[in-house]
Design a protein around this motif. Structure first.
Motif, PDB file in Angstrom:
ATOM      1  N   ARG A 281      -2.354  -2.566  -3.386  1.00  0.00           N
ATOM      2  CA  ARG A 281      -3.230  -1.521  -2.847  1.00  0.00           C
ATOM      3  C   ARG A 281      -2.555  -0.154  -2.918  1.00  0.00           C
ATOM      4  NH1 ARG A 281      -5.130  -4.963   2.555  1.00  0.00           N
ATOM      5  NH2 ARG A 281      -6.255  -6.602   1.417  1.00  0.00           N
TER       6      ARG A 281
ATOM      7  N   TRP B 233     -11.935   2.640   0.209  1.00  0.00           N
ATOM      8  CA  TRP B 233     -10.576   2.169   0.503  1.00  0.00           C
ATOM      9  C   TRP B 233      -9.739   3.293   1.125  1.00  0.00           C
ATOM     10  CZ3 TRP B 233      -7.816  -1.562   1.792  1.00  0.00           C
ATOM     11  CH2 TRP B 233      -6.435  -1.529   1.683  1.00  0.00           C
TER      12      TRP B 233
ATOM     13  N   SER C  25       0.837  -1.208   0.000  1.00  0.00           N
ATOM     14  CA  SER C  25       0.000   0.000   0.000  1.00  0.00           C
ATOM     15  C   SER C  25       0.868   1.253   0.000  1.00  0.00           C
ATOM     16  CB  SER C  25      -0.922  -0.016   1.227  1.00  0.00           C
ATOM     17  OG  SER C  25      -0.156  -0.082   2.421  1.00  0.00           O
TER      18      SER C  25
END
Length: 406
Positions: free
Chosen positions: A326, A404, A307
């Motif tokens: 991500r 998200w 991420s």
């Protein structure tokens, strides 16, 4: 009148037979005289348990009425066999069939034992542990089954162990990891399972355990910093490896793909002298933060849970897979610049949460380069061919992008 010196035919036949017997027996004794009798008998047993596959003539030179030290693949020093290379080593040549005879353990001076790819079956002889001088053992690409004998841990001088591409099962015996002289351990493409022992050799440079069923975690000190090649792909390893990897700063090849590793990827890993970094299809998480500009030609971090933003320090990678993670935010401009100059060959960013990339919609990606931006939180500014696995949907649903948070 018959001569007193005339020899009858029966007597002549008996004399000839005796001469031939004496000649053959003398040659056999000569072979024994040139080679240690124990080695001679061991080679005979090995020969009886193996045969050439169709198209192979390897054993045609193994005539035991002559000196065995002149046989193909047999190398001697004095009256002892010091190396045994079974099979025709030329590429594409058929190998051997049969089983490895336990008498191999009688070759007490043997330092090297190899077998070419073929159809040798059965278990590894436990008598291999009697070869106290053995340094090189390579029996790959056959059909050897059963477990690796724990007694191989007695071979204190062993440097190379290659049992790859066989049908071995069970665990790596714990004593193997304690062998002090190991430099190459190649056990890939078997059916080995369970945890891996710590490898303590300070000279270990290559460890290849790919395509097995190993499981468990790796402790921070389970591998030596001397490693240059490490492949653990296609197993079931779990747990973090950041502390372990941080120590292995001599690596030039690292493949941990297709496991269940977790935790962060250490930033200093990207400064190692790597030519290839394969960490795809694990459960690595957190941001990717190289300490310096990355000079690794190929990096694959796809199919993880990474991420944060994409670091511009990765833009110097020629083949870069960051897809199916991500990652968020904008793609740094340095990527676009290098992509348009054909200095990036592959840049896969699909299936993330990226929100933008500054690239001219009318620009043309060089034919030698590939870019995929599908299924992010933006409309791709230009249409580029993507792999089939990327799917047909160009943009991630808005609800996913709103929810998200990284």
């Amino acid at each position: 009148m018959k001569s007193l010196f005339t020899i009858s035919k029966p007597m002549l036949l008996i004399g000839t037979t005796f001469y031939l017997f004496f000649f053959l027996h003398s040659n056999l004794l000569l072979a024994f005289a040139m080679l240690d009798p124990m080695d001679f008998l061991a080679l005979q047993s090995i020969r009886r348990s193996l045969n050439d596959m169709p198209g192979s003539n390897y054993f045609s030179s193994w005539d035991f009425t002559s000196d065995p030290c002149n046989f193909d693949g047999v190398y001697c020093s004095g009256n002892k066999v010091i190396a045994l290379n079974l099979g025709d080593p030329r590429a594409g040549s058929p190998g051997l069939t049969g089983r490895l005879h336990p008498s191999i353990g009688k070759l007490s001076a043997l330092a090297e034992f190899t077998v070419v790819p073929g159809r040798i079956m059965g278990a590894l002889p436990h008598t291999l542990s009697q070869l106290n001088n053995l340094k090189f053992l390579a029996l790959s690409r056959n059909f050897i089954s059963g477990e690796i004998p724990a007694t191989l841990g007695q071979l204190r001088g062993l440097r190379t162990l290659d049992l790859s591409y066989n049908l071995l099962t069970g665990r790596i015996p714990w004593p193997l990891g304690s062998l002090p002289a190991l430099s190459n351990v190649i056990l890939g493409h078997n059916r080995l399972s369970g945890p891996v022992p710590p490898f303590l050799s300070k000279t270990l440079t290559r460890l290849d355990l790919k395509h097995n069923e190993f499981s468990g975690s790796l402790s921070p000190n389970s591998l030596p910093p001397s490693l240059q090649y490490l492949s653990l792909s296609w197993n079931r390893f779990t747990g973090p490896v950041d502390r372990l990897l941080s120590r292995l700063n001599r690596l030039n090849y690292l493949d941990l793909s297709l496991n269940q590793f977790t935790g962060n990827i250490p930033g200093n890993l990207f400064s190692f002298p790597l030519n290839n970094l394969q960490l795809q299809r694990n459960s690595f998480s957190g941001p990717v933060q190289p300490a310096n500009q990355v000079n690794i030609p190929t990096v694959d971090l796809s199919y993880n849970q990474l991420s944060g933003g994409i670091s511009p320090l990765l833009s110097t990678v020629q083949i870069l897979y960051l897809n199916n993670n991500r990652f968020m935010g904008h793609v740094p401009g340095s990527f676009v610049e290098r992509l348009m100059d054909a200095r990036i060959q592959i840049l896969y960013l699909q299936h993330n949460y990226l929100t933008g990339i500054e690239i001219n919609p009318t620009g043309e990606i060089p034919l030698s380069s590939s870019l995929c931006l599908q299924y992010n939180c933006m409309v791709p500014p230009l249409q580029t061919p993507c792999p089939l696995k990327a799917g047909r949907q160009k943009t991630r649903p808005t609800a996913q992008c709103t929810q998200w948070k990284g």
